[in-house]
Design a protein around this motif. Sequence first.
Motif, PDB file in Angstrom:
ATOM      1  N   ILE A 105      44.101  31.988  37.223  1.00 17.85           N
ATOM      2  CA  ILE A 105      44.215  30.877  36.267  1.00 17.85           C
ATOM      3  C   ILE A 105      42.852  30.238  36.040  1.00 17.85           C
ATOM      4  O   ILE A 105      42.464  29.944  34.907  1.00 17.85           O
ATOM      5  N   VAL A 161      40.754  30.041  32.496  1.00 17.53           N
ATOM      6  CA  VAL A 161      40.480  28.734  31.892  1.00 17.53           C
ATOM      7  C   VAL A 161      38.985  28.526  31.672  1.00 17.53           C
ATOM      8  O   VAL A 161      38.575  27.965  30.651  1.00 17.53           O
ATOM      9  N   CYS A 208      46.273  37.354  35.086  1.00 17.49           N
ATOM     10  CA  CYS A 208      45.352  36.277  34.693  1.00 17.49           C
ATOM     11  C   CYS A 208      43.907  36.630  35.041  1.00 17.49           C
ATOM     12  O   CYS A 208      42.983  36.277  34.306  1.00 17.49           O
TER      13      CYS A 208
END
Length: 134
Positions: free
Chosen positions: A65, A69, A112
């Motif tokens: 994640i 991001v 991810c």
Amino acid sequence: MPPPPIAPDGPGQVPYGYPGGAGGYPAAGAGGPGYPAQGPGYYGWSGMHPLPSNGMGTAGLVLGIISAVIFCLWPVAIVVGVLAVIFGAVGRGKARRGEATNPGQALAGIICGVAGVALGVGVLVLVVATGSWR
């Protein structure tokens, strides 16, 4: 400190903290009538399974994640994404062997992480192609 003296009619109740356990019960893992002796450091019932080790899958998900991001920081995103894929793969292996209970989290970490690496490489290609790094 020596143990207290034994009374003429037997030892009676052993005080807390002396060998043999408290209240006449055997010490942890020492066995006793009807209880099998366990190894040192054992604190549980003999039929219990060990707790699952879900740390690798969870670490893979968190790193995946983060890499997805912060893809604008492409060097960090690529490194963190690769770590996410590695931790996710180790977590999936543990789940396959039955040592962990979170194969979905590990798979999400792999996905991810790959997305973060792809986005980071995309930003790297964009930076090199436009020459904005000079």
